[in-house]
Structures are given as C-alpha cells and as structure tokens.
Design a protein around this motif. Structure first.
Motif, PDB file in Angstrom:
ATOM      1  N   LYS A 187       0.843  -1.196   0.000  1.00 47.30           N
ATOM      2  CA  LYS A 187       0.000   0.000   0.000  1.00 47.30           C
ATOM      3  C   LYS A 187       0.879   1.248   0.000  1.00 47.30           C
ATOM      4  N   THR A 236      -1.903  10.308   1.231  1.00 48.31           N
ATOM      5  CA  THR A 236      -3.081   9.642   1.796  1.00 48.31           C
ATOM      6  C   THR A 236      -3.307  10.129   3.222  1.00 48.31           C
ATOM      7  N   SER A 248     -16.460   5.638   0.789  1.00 52.36           N
ATOM      8  CA  SER A 248     -15.986   6.775  -0.014  1.00 52.36           C
ATOM      9  C   SER A 248     -14.564   6.578  -0.514  1.00 52.36           C
ATOM     10  N   ASN A 249     -13.766   5.773   0.191  1.00 53.54           N
ATOM     11  CA  ASN A 249     -12.386   5.531  -0.243  1.00 53.54           C
ATOM     12  C   ASN A 249     -12.248   4.276  -1.094  1.00 53.54           C
ATOM     13  N   GLU A 284     -13.216   3.599  -4.092  1.00 53.09           N
ATOM     14  CA  GLU A 284     -12.828   3.816  -5.490  1.00 53.09           C
ATOM     15  C   GLU A 284     -11.335   4.131  -5.625  1.00 53.09           C
ATOM     16  N   LYS A 285     -10.753   4.716  -4.578  1.00 49.23           N
ATOM     17  CA  LYS A 285      -9.341   5.106  -4.654  1.00 49.23           C
ATOM     18  C   LYS A 285      -8.408   3.930  -4.396  1.00 49.23           C
ATOM     19  N   TYR A 286      -8.811   3.023  -3.514  1.00 48.73           N
ATOM     20  CA  TYR A 286      -7.897   1.977  -3.063  1.00 48.73           C
ATOM     21  C   TYR A 286      -8.556   0.615  -3.252  1.00 48.73           C
ATOM     22  N   ALA A 289     -11.818  -1.404  -1.426  1.00 46.70           N
ATOM     23  CA  ALA A 289     -12.996  -1.789  -2.207  1.00 46.70           C
ATOM     24  C   ALA A 289     -13.408  -3.232  -1.899  1.00 46.70           C
TER      25      ALA A 289
END
Length: 536
Positions: free
Chosen positions: A91, A96, A117-118, A120-122, A126
């Motif tokens: 990671k 971040t 909410s996070n 989609e970024k990570y 997901a």
C-alpha cells in the motif's frame, strides 16, 4: 468465546471477564512475539489471537518501507465460520490520510461511510467494502520512537471502540512494535554483517520499550508476567534478590507501566541515608523543627504523591522508624517534623531488599507487621547464575551501549568467551557483567570485542573466587565451606544466647550462612530455644 462483544449501542465492552483474562492473553501474545522467527508467522499468530480474544473479523500486520513510504501488509479476514483467508499486498502512503496520520504516529479510524468513499481510490478497501466491513482502525506500531508499521483491525459489525478497549489495544500494539523491531533488525544484521565461525554476532537496538527488563529465560518471562498483572494496580510490592540483579530496573518498569507514569518515581536508599536524617528525608520538616531547619522541607512521601515511592534496601531501615512507616502505609497520611497538620497522600510503594527479612524478624531487627504490610505482592528476582541463557543477550546490550558512548564499532564477540560467560557464577550479577563489558569495550580497537577467556577470568576473579560449571577442567579456587561439629555449634549458640543471624549471631561466628546453620542445627537435633531460655 471472546472476552469482548458488540452490544446494542454499538460499543465494544468487556463481558464477563476479569483483568487477568487480558493479562493471560497478553502474556500468550508476548510469548508468540518472542518465538516468531519471521514476519508472516508473527502476522498469523497475531491475527489468530486477536480474532479469538476480541472477536475481530479483519486483522492486518503492515510493515512500513521508509524508502518508498509504503506498507507491506499481511492481512487475515475471518468468515462467519471463523475460517481465515490470507492476503499480502503493498500500500502506498503518499498523499493519503493514513500516511499523514502515521507520519505523526497517530491512530486513524474509518467508519462505514469513510470506507465506502475511499473504495474507489484503493482496491484493497474496495474488497473490504464489498465484504461489508463497517469499521477499520489503524494503530501505529512505534518502537524507540521509530515507526515500524501499523496494526489494522476491523469488524463486519457496526461497532465503536470504547476507551477501555483502546487502552488494551495500545498495549497489544506496543508488544507487536517491539517484535517487529527485533525481527527487522535481525534480518538487516544477518544480511549486512558477515560472521566469523569463531565470533558471535552483536545486533539489535537498545532496549527502550516499556519492558526494559532484558531476557528470554523462563525466570524473566515469569517476572514480566507478574509485572503485567500488578503494574496497573496500587498494590504494595516487595522485590527480593541479591545485589546487582536489577531490582531498581524492575521497580522503574512497574512504575512506567502504571497509571502513575506521568510523574517521576521517587527513589530512596535506606542504606545511603544516615539514620538520624532518615525521618526528615521521608516526612519532611517545618521551619524551626530542629536546629538547622532554616526552611520548610518537603519529604519523599509528599514528593511521591500521585506517584511511586521506591524504597531500596528496606531491610536497613532503622528499627525506631519502622512503626512510623507502617502507620503511613495504613493511614495514607503523614505529618512533617515540627508540624501539627496531617497531610493526606496518595502513594504507591515498592520496596526492595537483598537481605533475609524473615531472618531479621527472628533477630528482632525488622518488624513482622511491617513485613506483612510490604509483602502484599512479592517478586523474587533471580541471580544471573540462575538465568545463564540471558547472559549473551545482556552482554550484547552492554556492548552496544558502551560502544555507542565511546564511538566504537564492535560487531562480534569471541564465541569461546561467550560460552565461558554463561558458565561463570557472577557473584556481582548484572552489575558485575556490565562492568566487565565496559572494560572490554574500552580495550577494544577493532570490530571484535577484545575479551579472551583468560582475561575474562582475570576480570571476574579480582573481587571473589569463582566456581565454574564446565565440561572441561578449570583450576579455579573455590571458597572452602567451614565444617562444624555439634559441640562447636552448641558453644556458638551459648555465646550468642541463641541468636542465629546478624553480625553478632552464631552463623557469623561460625562463618556459615544462616540457612546452612539452621539446616545443620535441625540435622543434629539441637533445640535453639534451650539457649534462648537461658537469658531469663
């Protein structure tokens, strides 16, 4: 199954458990950390124990790579049947929220909304979001002020972590940080420093973690377990052990792990203070209380209010002062010399001694009621000769310490020297070992410690004769044990009127230890009371 549950308010609470449950869990986790030979094993042991005790569904041990500022994660997710699935990933922490928090050594908590909410970024978030993760907490793993990584934990239930549980998790993260530090340092040392077949590697870092007691022996691990159990309480502790075994260090460790750690521990040595001044040192005095009392003085009791008072060499406290100490232990208040007002105090007491208090009670030089008041939670500190497996670890620690102070670069110690060190009796215990290591570092100019078996024997035999347990024959003088017959013992008992211990007792006259003399008296069928009755 677990000691913790999620109630209808969404809070993790302790359910039907005692403090000892967590202490036993912590001891088991500590054992696993010590036994871990690599990071994946440590991650698996951590995950299994945290899942079993706390009921967590997601546990990830993540090691920081400072060069790339990323985390190498070893993650475990438990399904409804408590079956784990294992995954590894890297990671990046750049730009971040997690990276920002870890730079500051801060915890960070993601609730369900933040996880979604996070997502989609990570990619890893997901996956957890799809599985239904409700909350995820990141605990930074800090050892000696350095970020080693993070412990990420989560649950599929919508819960919050109470302050009580956060306190428990903080203690878990402290142990894991230490374990990571040791593993990572060992791996780096093994890669960077070649080891000669005739040398033992010196690696690792200074022992700056909360448990500053060094050792992997059963005896030391038992003491660490006792420390964990008693540190958070206010119980009075009596430390017993020979001179130089580290009783002061254990007292400091207990204080550092207690709720009083934000105030300095107050230390006093009963031997170092003249008897006529000790009462003033303990209780303080008012101005004009006695000749020379030009100002009011605060004593050790008041200085230790809301903290810990460590009374070393308690066996040497004057007999006339002992009832006053007993009164303070019972009433929790003091009165300064020359004062008329009682002052309440909140002090945690730790006493230490290297003498036989039971023998002193028998000799009427120590009060039995004070002994029982101090002996609430006794801890016996073993001599170094009873924990030889800790000698290499202690030796390396002292070599690193003194090499750093003297700007030396020492990477090895002769193996035959180290082998002999584990067989010596070390009558001065850890203090003697420390002095020998300091002298050896002073004489070392290269990378290997300048200490041969011959010079080691010279150093350690300067103060006292040695007896060595060795497969081979070593001609080292051993102190003779006095031989005494029944008539000699009876004559000594008559001369001392039945007194066994102390400087004027029969054991001192005969040159025997008190316990040795008692054993011989019992074997010979001598009744000591017969000689004491002759006093009447």
């Amino acid at each position: 199954m677990t000691a913790i549950h999620c109630n209808h308010d969404g809070l993790y609470n302790v359910e039907d458990s005692h403090d000892n449950d967590f202490f036993h869990f912590l001891v088991q986790l500590t054992d696993a950390v010590i036994a871990a030979g690599n990071i994946p094993y440590l991650a698996e042991e951590t995950a299994n124990r945290l899942h079993a005790f706390f009921g967590l569904d997601y546990i990830s041990l993540e090691i920081v790579d400072q060069a790339s500022f990323s985390l190498d994660a070893h993650s475990f997710t438990f399904d409804a049947n408590n079956r784990p699935s294992y995954d590894t990933m890297s990671k990046s922490l750049h730009a971040t929220l997690l990276g920002s928090a870890l730079r500051k050594h801060e915890k960070i908590l993601f609730n369900r909304d933040a996880i979604v909410s996070n997502a989609e970024k990570y990619p890893f978030i997901a996956t957890l979001a799809r599985q239904g993760l409700q909350v995820m907490l990141y605990l930074p793993l800090i050892s000696a002020g350095k970020l080693m990584g993070t412990l990420a934990i989560g649950t599929f239930k919508p819960c919050h972590f109470t302050p009580e549980i956060m306190g428990l998790l903080n203690r878990v993260s402290a142990r894991l940080a230490l374990g990571l530090d040791v593993l990572i340092t060992h791996e780096k040392s093994a890669e960077e420093i070649p080891v000669s077949p005739n040398e033992s590697l010196i690696s690792g870092q200074d022992n700056n973690h909360p448990h500053s007691v060094i050792g992997h022996s059963v005896a030391i691990q038992s003491i660490l377990q006792q420390i964990d159990i008693v540190a958070s309480s206010n119980a009075t502790i009596l430390l017993q052990g020979e001179t130089g075994t580290g009783k002061g260090l254990i007292a400091q460790t207990i204080h550092n792990l207690s709720n009083r750690k934000n105030r300095d521990m107050v230390k006093m040595n009963c031997t170092a203070i003249p008897s006529e001044l000790m009462e003033s040192e303990l209780f303080g005095h008012e101005k004009g209380a006695f000749t020379g009392a030009l100002n009011r003085r605060i004593g050790h009791f008041e200085q230790a209010d809301k903290s810990t008072l460590f009374m070393d060499e308690i066996g040497d406290m004057p007999l006339d002062l002992q009832p006053k100490l007993l009164s303070v232990l019972q009433e929790h208040q003091i009165r300064r010399l020359g004062g008329s007002v009682s002052i309440p105090i909140d002090v945690r007491y730790i006493a230490a001694t290297n003498c036989d208090l039971v023998g002193k009670i028998e000799d009427k030089t120590f009060r039995s009621d004070l002994f029982y008041r101090l002996n609430v939670f006794p801890i016996t500190v073993p001599p170094l000769r009873e924990r030889p497996e800790d000698i290499p670890l202690l030796s390396r620690f002292f070599i690193r310490k003194f090499a750093k102070e003297m700007n030396r670069h020492i990477t090895g110690i002769p193996s035959d020297t180290l082998a002999l060190m584990t067989r010596l009796p070390w009558p001065g215990n850890i203090r003697e070992l420390e002095n020998v290591m300091e002298r050896a570092v002073i004489l070392t100019s290269g990378k290997t410690l300048n200490l041969t078996p011959e010079s080691l024997l010279n150093y350690t035999s300067q103060n006292s004769p040695l007896s060595v347990q060795s497969p081979g024959r070593l001609d080292i003088p051993v102190s003779p044990i006095p031989q005494t017959d029944k008539d000699t013992i009876i004559r000594a008992l008559e001369e001392t009127e039945g007194k066994i211990g102390g400087k004027t007792g029969a054991s001192a006259r005969l040159g025997l230890k008190r316990t040795t003399l008692l054993a011989r008296i019992k074997r010979l069928g001598i009744n000591v009371d017969d000689f004491r009755k002759k006093q009447d």
